[in-house]
Design a protein around this motif. Sequence first.
Motif, PDB file in Angstrom:
ATOM      1  N   PRO A  89       5.770  10.759  -1.495  1.00  0.00           N
ATOM      2  CA  PRO A  89       6.990  10.457  -2.269  1.00  0.00           C
ATOM      3  C   PRO A  89       7.848   9.365  -1.664  1.00  0.00           C
ATOM      4  N   ALA A  90       7.199   8.331  -1.188  1.00  0.00           N
ATOM      5  CA  ALA A  90       7.925   7.227  -0.566  1.00  0.00           C
ATOM      6  C   ALA A  90       7.090   5.974  -0.720  1.00  0.00           C
ATOM      7  N   ALA A  91       7.735   4.836  -0.639  1.00  0.00           N
ATOM      8  CA  ALA A  91       7.040   3.557  -0.753  1.00  0.00           C
ATOM      9  C   ALA A  91       6.255   3.317   0.524  1.00  0.00           C
ATOM     10  N   THR A  92       4.976   3.628   0.483  1.00  0.00           N
ATOM     11  CA  THR A  92       4.147   3.521   1.667  1.00  0.00           C
ATOM     12  C   THR A  92       3.143   2.397   1.543  1.00  0.00           C
ATOM     13  N   ASP A  93       2.910   1.692   2.664  1.00  0.00           N
ATOM     14  CA  ASP A  93       1.925   0.615   2.673  1.00  0.00           C
ATOM     15  C   ASP A  93       0.623   1.072   3.346  1.00  0.00           C
ATOM     16  N   GLY A 134     -14.312 -10.902   1.191  1.00  0.00           N
ATOM     17  CA  GLY A 134     -14.549 -10.838   2.625  1.00  0.00           C
ATOM     18  C   GLY A 134     -13.373 -10.375   3.448  1.00  0.00           C
ATOM     19  N   LYS A 135     -12.290 -10.025   2.782  1.00  0.00           N
ATOM     20  CA  LYS A 135     -11.095  -9.576   3.501  1.00  0.00           C
ATOM     21  C   LYS A 135     -10.739  -8.159   3.088  1.00  0.00           C
ATOM     22  N   GLU A 136      -9.842  -7.569   3.844  1.00  0.00           N
ATOM     23  CA  GLU A 136      -9.410  -6.210   3.527  1.00  0.00           C
ATOM     24  C   GLU A 136      -8.457  -6.201   2.337  1.00  0.00           C
ATOM     25  N   ARG A 137      -8.369  -5.058   1.723  1.00  0.00           N
ATOM     26  CA  ARG A 137      -7.449  -4.871   0.613  1.00  0.00           C
ATOM     27  C   ARG A 137      -6.075  -4.522   1.196  1.00  0.00           C
ATOM     28  N   ASP A 138      -5.105  -5.341   0.929  1.00  0.00           N
ATOM     29  CA  ASP A 138      -3.781  -5.182   1.520  1.00  0.00           C
ATOM     30  C   ASP A 138      -2.737  -4.894   0.459  1.00  0.00           C
ATOM     31  N   VAL A 139      -1.793  -4.050   0.817  1.00  0.00           N
ATOM     32  CA  VAL A 139      -0.697  -3.747  -0.101  1.00  0.00           C
ATOM     33  C   VAL A 139       0.228  -4.948  -0.198  1.00  0.00           C
ATOM     34  N   ILE A 140       0.723  -5.216  -1.386  1.00  0.00           N
ATOM     35  CA  ILE A 140       1.715  -6.267  -1.554  1.00  0.00           C
ATOM     36  C   ILE A 140       3.036  -5.710  -2.074  1.00  0.00           C
ATOM     37  N   SER A 141       2.996  -4.597  -2.771  1.00  0.00           N
ATOM     38  CA  SER A 141       4.223  -4.018  -3.293  1.00  0.00           C
ATOM     39  C   SER A 141       3.960  -2.585  -3.696  1.00  0.00           C
ATOM     40  N   CYS A 142       5.007  -1.752  -3.606  1.00  0.00           N
ATOM     41  CA  CYS A 142       4.886  -0.399  -4.118  1.00  0.00           C
ATOM     42  C   CYS A 142       6.258   0.102  -4.559  1.00  0.00           C
ATOM     43  N   ILE A 143       6.231   1.142  -5.378  1.00  0.00           N
ATOM     44  CA  ILE A 143       7.457   1.734  -5.908  1.00  0.00           C
ATOM     45  C   ILE A 143       7.306   3.234  -5.821  1.00  0.00           C
ATOM     46  N   SER A 144       8.302   3.872  -5.233  1.00  0.00           N
ATOM     47  CA  SER A 144       8.188   5.298  -4.955  1.00  0.00           C
ATOM     48  C   SER A 144       8.397   6.138  -6.200  1.00  0.00           C
ATOM     49  N   THR A 198      10.064   9.144  -6.276  1.00  0.00           N
ATOM     50  CA  THR A 198      11.296   9.924  -6.345  1.00  0.00           C
ATOM     51  C   THR A 198      12.518   9.067  -6.646  1.00  0.00           C
ATOM     52  N   THR A 199      12.719   8.046  -5.846  1.00  0.00           N
ATOM     53  CA  THR A 199      13.939   7.250  -5.977  1.00  0.00           C
ATOM     54  C   THR A 199      13.708   5.886  -6.607  1.00  0.00           C
ATOM     55  N   GLY A 200      12.451   5.527  -6.805  1.00  0.00           N
ATOM     56  CA  GLY A 200      12.159   4.186  -7.309  1.00  0.00           C
ATOM     57  C   GLY A 200      12.355   3.107  -6.263  1.00  0.00           C
ATOM     58  N   THR A 201      12.380   3.529  -5.004  1.00  0.00           N
ATOM     59  CA  THR A 201      12.500   2.559  -3.910  1.00  0.00           C
ATOM     60  C   THR A 201      11.301   1.629  -3.918  1.00  0.00           C
ATOM     61  N   THR A 202      11.568   0.358  -3.694  1.00  0.00           N
ATOM     62  CA  THR A 202      10.493  -0.626  -3.721  1.00  0.00           C
ATOM     63  C   THR A 202      10.229  -1.209  -2.342  1.00  0.00           C
ATOM     64  N   TYR A 203       9.027  -1.700  -2.189  1.00  0.00           N
ATOM     65  CA  TYR A 203       8.606  -2.359  -0.954  1.00  0.00           C
ATOM     66  C   TYR A 203       7.824  -3.609  -1.340  1.00  0.00           C
ATOM     67  N   TYR A 204       8.053  -4.669  -0.590  1.00  0.00           N
ATOM     68  CA  TYR A 204       7.305  -5.905  -0.790  1.00  0.00           C
ATOM     69  C   TYR A 204       6.851  -6.450   0.554  1.00  0.00           C
ATOM     70  N   VAL A 205       5.652  -6.960   0.576  1.00  0.00           N
ATOM     71  CA  VAL A 205       5.206  -7.663   1.767  1.00  0.00           C
ATOM     72  C   VAL A 205       5.945  -9.003   1.807  1.00  0.00           C
ATOM     73  N   ASP A 206       6.132  -9.532   2.997  1.00  0.00           N
ATOM     74  CA  ASP A 206       6.960 -10.732   3.157  1.00  0.00           C
ATOM     75  C   ASP A 206       6.485 -11.896   2.293  1.00  0.00           C
ATOM     76  N   SER A 207       5.189 -12.017   2.131  1.00  0.00           N
ATOM     77  CA  SER A 207       4.655 -13.194   1.435  1.00  0.00           C
ATOM     78  C   SER A 207       4.977 -13.216  -0.061  1.00  0.00           C
ATOM     79  N   VAL A 208       5.386 -12.080  -0.622  1.00  0.00           N
ATOM     80  CA  VAL A 208       5.691 -12.059  -2.057  1.00  0.00           C
ATOM     81  C   VAL A 208       7.150 -11.704  -2.344  1.00  0.00           C
TER      82      VAL A 208
END
Length: 124
Positions: free
Chosen positions: A102-106, A42-52, A54-64
């Motif tokens: 080519p970037a860590a996008t949410d 019943g909820k939307e699909r949300d990003v929690i983490s990604c890795i780019s 080109t550079t392997g840059t990572t992104y995390y949502v605050d909750s994780v």
Amino acid sequence: DVQLQASGGGLVQAGGSLRLSCAASGLSFDTYTIAWFRQDPGKERDVISCISSTTGTTYYVDSVRGRFTISRDNAKNIVFLQMNSLKPDDTAVYYCAATTVPAATDYRLSYDYWGQGTQVTVSS
């Protein structure tokens, strides 16, 4: 055909760990940014983490952030999500996805390919 195969979900007690895997085929893996999303019923699909790509840059949502670690092995076309200190709120279906951005996008709509999802259930 491009295929993303997510695996590694399961049932774990709060405080436990799981490692999800996303195995890719049919694409130039090292040119794709890979993300993990999760979705509750019943909820939307949300990003929690990604890795780019080109550079392997990572992104995390605050909750994780601080509990989950994303990594990739371009030689084996696979991305991992190590999940530690799991909480009941982490219960969801987890999906991996790929984009040529080519970037860590949410931004969910930028992802072109999706895996089938793997269920993670954390009991209290």
